[in-house]
Design a protein around this motif. Sequence first.
Motif, PDB file in Angstrom:
ATOM      1  N   GLN A  57       0.861  -1.178   0.000  1.00 30.21           N
ATOM      2  CA  GLN A  57       0.000   0.000   0.000  1.00 30.21           C
ATOM      3  C   GLN A  57       0.900   1.232   0.000  1.00 30.21           C
ATOM      4  OE1 GLN A  57      -3.389  -0.012  -0.106  1.00 30.21           O
ATOM      5  NE2 GLN A  57      -3.405  -2.255  -0.165  1.00 30.21           N
ATOM      6  N   ALA A  58       0.995   1.888  -1.152  1.00 30.59           N
ATOM      7  CA  ALA A  58       1.840   3.086  -1.240  1.00 30.59           C
ATOM      8  C   ALA A  58       1.386   3.914  -2.426  1.00 30.59           C
ATOM      9  CB  ALA A  58       3.309   2.703  -1.401  1.00 30.59           C
ATOM     10  N   THR A  59       1.530   5.213  -2.307  1.00 29.10           N
ATOM     11  CA  THR A  59       1.231   6.110  -3.422  1.00 29.10           C
ATOM     12  C   THR A  59       2.537   6.559  -4.061  1.00 29.10           C
ATOM     13  OG1 THR A  59       1.326   8.145  -2.111  1.00 29.10           O
ATOM     14  CG2 THR A  59      -0.799   6.953  -2.175  1.00 29.10           C
ATOM     15  N   GLY A  60       2.421   7.084  -5.264  1.00 23.43           N
ATOM     16  CA  GLY A  60       3.605   7.604  -5.940  1.00 23.43           C
ATOM     17  C   GLY A  60       4.259   8.723  -5.164  1.00 23.43           C
ATOM     18  N   GLU A  61       3.442   9.586  -4.573  1.00 25.03           N
ATOM     19  CA  GLU A  61       3.982  10.709  -3.800  1.00 25.03           C
ATOM     20  C   GLU A  61       4.742  10.208  -2.574  1.00 25.03           C
ATOM     21  OE1 GLU A  61       0.890  10.430  -4.878  1.00 25.03           O
ATOM     22  OE2 GLU A  61       0.859  11.999  -6.428  1.00 25.03           O
ATOM     23  N   GLU A  62       4.198   9.182  -1.912  1.00 24.58           N
ATOM     24  CA  GLU A  62       4.882   8.630  -0.738  1.00 24.58           C
ATOM     25  C   GLU A  62       6.218   8.002  -1.132  1.00 24.58           C
ATOM     26  OE1 GLU A  62       0.840   7.426   1.807  1.00 24.58           O
ATOM     27  OE2 GLU A  62       1.902   5.931   0.596  1.00 24.58           O
ATOM     28  N   LEU A  63       6.221   7.284  -2.234  1.00 23.77           N
ATOM     29  CA  LEU A  63       7.467   6.668  -2.676  1.00 23.77           C
ATOM     30  C   LEU A  63       8.481   7.715  -3.114  1.00 23.77           C
ATOM     31  CD1 LEU A  63       6.104   3.632  -4.744  1.00 23.77           C
ATOM     32  CD2 LEU A  63       7.270   3.557  -2.533  1.00 23.77           C
ATOM     33  N   ARG A  64       8.013   8.755  -3.761  1.00 26.71           N
ATOM     34  CA  ARG A  64       8.933   9.825  -4.169  1.00 26.71           C
ATOM     35  C   ARG A  64       9.591  10.457  -2.945  1.00 26.71           C
ATOM     36  NH1 ARG A  64       5.892  14.892  -5.944  1.00 26.71           N
ATOM     37  NH2 ARG A  64       5.736  14.910  -3.659  1.00 26.71           N
ATOM     38  N   ASP A  65       8.792  10.778  -1.929  1.00 28.94           N
ATOM     39  CA  ASP A  65       9.356  11.403  -0.727  1.00 28.94           C
ATOM     40  C   ASP A  65      10.307  10.449  -0.011  1.00 28.94           C
ATOM     41  OD1 ASP A  65       7.808  13.576  -1.381  1.00 28.94           O
ATOM     42  OD2 ASP A  65       6.225  13.150   0.096  1.00 28.94           O
ATOM     43  N   TRP A  66       9.934   9.167   0.046  1.00 28.80           N
ATOM     44  CA  TRP A  66      10.792   8.174   0.689  1.00 28.80           C
ATOM     45  C   TRP A  66      12.123   8.075  -0.056  1.00 28.80           C
ATOM     46  CZ3 TRP A  66      13.220   3.674  -0.729  1.00 28.80           C
ATOM     47  CH2 TRP A  66      13.621   2.811   0.293  1.00 28.80           C
ATOM     48  N   LEU A  67      12.062   8.027  -1.385  1.00 27.40           N
ATOM     49  CA  LEU A  67      13.273   7.935  -2.199  1.00 27.40           C
ATOM     50  C   LEU A  67      14.142   9.170  -2.039  1.00 27.40           C
ATOM     51  CD1 LEU A  67      15.005   6.776  -4.584  1.00 27.40           C
ATOM     52  CD2 LEU A  67      13.447   8.024  -6.108  1.00 27.40           C
ATOM     53  N   ASN A  68      13.556  10.337  -2.171  1.00 26.87           N
ATOM     54  CA  ASN A  68      14.340  11.575  -2.206  1.00 26.87           C
ATOM     55  C   ASN A  68      15.027  11.874  -0.888  1.00 26.87           C
ATOM     56  OD1 ASN A  68      13.663  11.899  -4.858  1.00 26.87           O
ATOM     57  ND2 ASN A  68      12.079  13.444  -4.517  1.00 26.87           N
ATOM     58  N   ALA A  69      14.548  11.274   0.182  1.00 24.15           N
ATOM     59  CA  ALA A  69      15.215  11.440   1.478  1.00 24.15           C
ATOM     60  C   ALA A  69      16.468  10.579   1.576  1.00 24.15           C
ATOM     61  CB  ALA A  69      14.248  11.073   2.607  1.00 24.15           C
ATOM     62  N   ARG A  70      16.682   9.693   0.594  1.00 17.73           N
ATOM     63  CA  ARG A  70      17.775   8.714   0.681  1.00 17.73           C
ATOM     64  C   ARG A  70      18.793   8.832  -0.449  1.00 17.73           C
ATOM     65  NH1 ARG A  70      13.355   6.985   3.131  1.00 17.73           N
ATOM     66  NH2 ARG A  70      13.541   5.565   4.922  1.00 17.73           N
ATOM     67  N   VAL A  71      18.632   9.800  -1.327  1.00 17.87           N
ATOM     68  CA  VAL A  71      19.565   9.968  -2.438  1.00 17.87           C
ATOM     69  C   VAL A  71      20.115  11.385  -2.452  1.00 17.87           C
ATOM     70  CG1 VAL A  71      18.447   8.206  -3.867  1.00 17.87           C
ATOM     71  CG2 VAL A  71      17.700  10.590  -4.049  1.00 17.87           C
ATOM     72  N   GLY A  72      21.163  11.591  -3.259  1.00 21.31           N
ATOM     73  CA  GLY A  72      21.742  12.916  -3.381  1.00 21.31           C
ATOM     74  C   GLY A  72      20.783  13.893  -4.034  1.00 21.31           C
TER      75      GLY A  72
END
Length: 546
Positions: A498-513
């Motif tokens: 259960q995840a939205t695109g916005e949630e995944l984007r925020d999760w990803l962007n907190a972990r990359v340069g």
Amino acid sequence: MPWNTTFEPLALPAMFARTVQACPDAALLYFLGRTFTYGELFRDAQAFAHALKRRGIAPGDRVGLFLPNVPSYVVAYYGAMMAGAVVVNFSPLYSVEELEQQVADSGTRLLVTVDVPELYATAQKVLQGSALKTLVVSSLAQMLPFAKGLAMRVFARSKIARVDYGESVLRWDEFLEGGRKHGGKLPEIDPQALALLQYTGGTTGTPKGAMLTHANLSINAQQVAGLNPYGDPSHEVFMGALPFFHVFANTALLNHAVVTGAAIAMVPRFDAKQVLQTIEKHGATGFPGVPTMFQALLDHPDLDKTDVSSLRVCISGGAPLPAPLREKFEARTGVRLVEGYGLTESSGVISTNPYEGTRKPGTIGQVVMQTEVLLLDKEDPTVLAAEGEPGELALHGPQIMQGYWNRPDAAKDVFVEHQGKTWLRTGDVATLDSDGFLEIVDRIKDMIAVGGFKVFPSQVEDVLLDHPGVKEALVIGRPDSYRGEAPVAYVTLNADAQATGEELRDWLNARVGKHERADEVVIRADLPKTMIGKLDRKALRAEVLG
């Protein structure tokens, strides 16, 4: 086996003949309940070779194979080479236009297919609309055990093409019978002669025929065989789910089995349930595949009730192996899953992680015997990459192709001279550690230019795959008026996620340069895949960017 082991360059028919002499009654193929021995398939290959001679096929002429994984593939493959012909592999998924283009480019004179309606219809249209002279059609029902074949003819007529036989369209069994009656002497095959044209998008885009010699292919088979730490290789049974028309299967399955006397438990195409049943029935010991195959086995409800304990190792190639997939597969099955690497231009196999002992997940392992690597500067391949920096992977070894068929211009783009040797540029950016383990960072043409920074899509994808809900991921660059390009991610989710695109984007962007941050994460039901099942970034880019 030591790196400096030397291998004998063999013509593939001579390689086949050696094994037949040693074990004529041993199984080479298990196919849907029927066993085909080495001796039986060798005799059929000889008959096919004589039939080609009768038909006017001379050494150097091209013979095409438009076949799924069926026993007639093995017969036609080695039989064409016994006649001195050059085999051209065509994917059974090709459209009429794709097949017609490659038939024309290769100058294929005779094409072998099977009486599956879709394949026959495509081949028949190409026969009518091209310079192709002859179509030989094998019968799927004849390759099955008697009862299954009879049932197919009686109850599944819709699955058998209505073939219009005639002067240019020939029956497989009659073609072979004519070859048996004809007899005569077959030509001596020079190991340095051209054996196979394997079409590839390659390192530079458009489909080109990689020219592979008998020596290229037989040595690569011996290199792969040399990786086996388990003792007598003739006792191995390989799970044959990879399509033989692809170079990975051609080397890691077919030629590998033949050079060692091993058996292949073969299925016509990948089906997770059928593969699990085949592993258990035949006690498969090794399984070369692509990551999506192993994911499909994990997703299948029969996995946990199937006995896969015979498997010693599974080898993943064709695409990067996600770490979560490897970890889940090993935890569920208890079978070691190792990653390797190869190219069409290298006959199939360049490197792999060891089947036993030290391995380094996330790497493509160490190079096979007699293979050398250089890391070239990513911007200027005439100089080496700076010490400790990633560089374009370049290869030198006895399995490297001779060039591209009728494309010396394309060959110039992929070969480079260094240290008095000719090296194949792969287009892949890699690092090499002190233990000789290679890691592919990305492909040069896939790198995304973000405000002057180079973003490696695979590194962003690896972060996304760490999310428990993400099953698959592809990242591409989307044109951006300010930064040049911006990363955009496309993912599929696990069944219970259960995840939205916005949630995944925020999760990803907190972990990359900062320069690697995605503008958007798009959730999809599926992602495009190539004909062997690996994720297809090029197709995704064409679909969403036009």
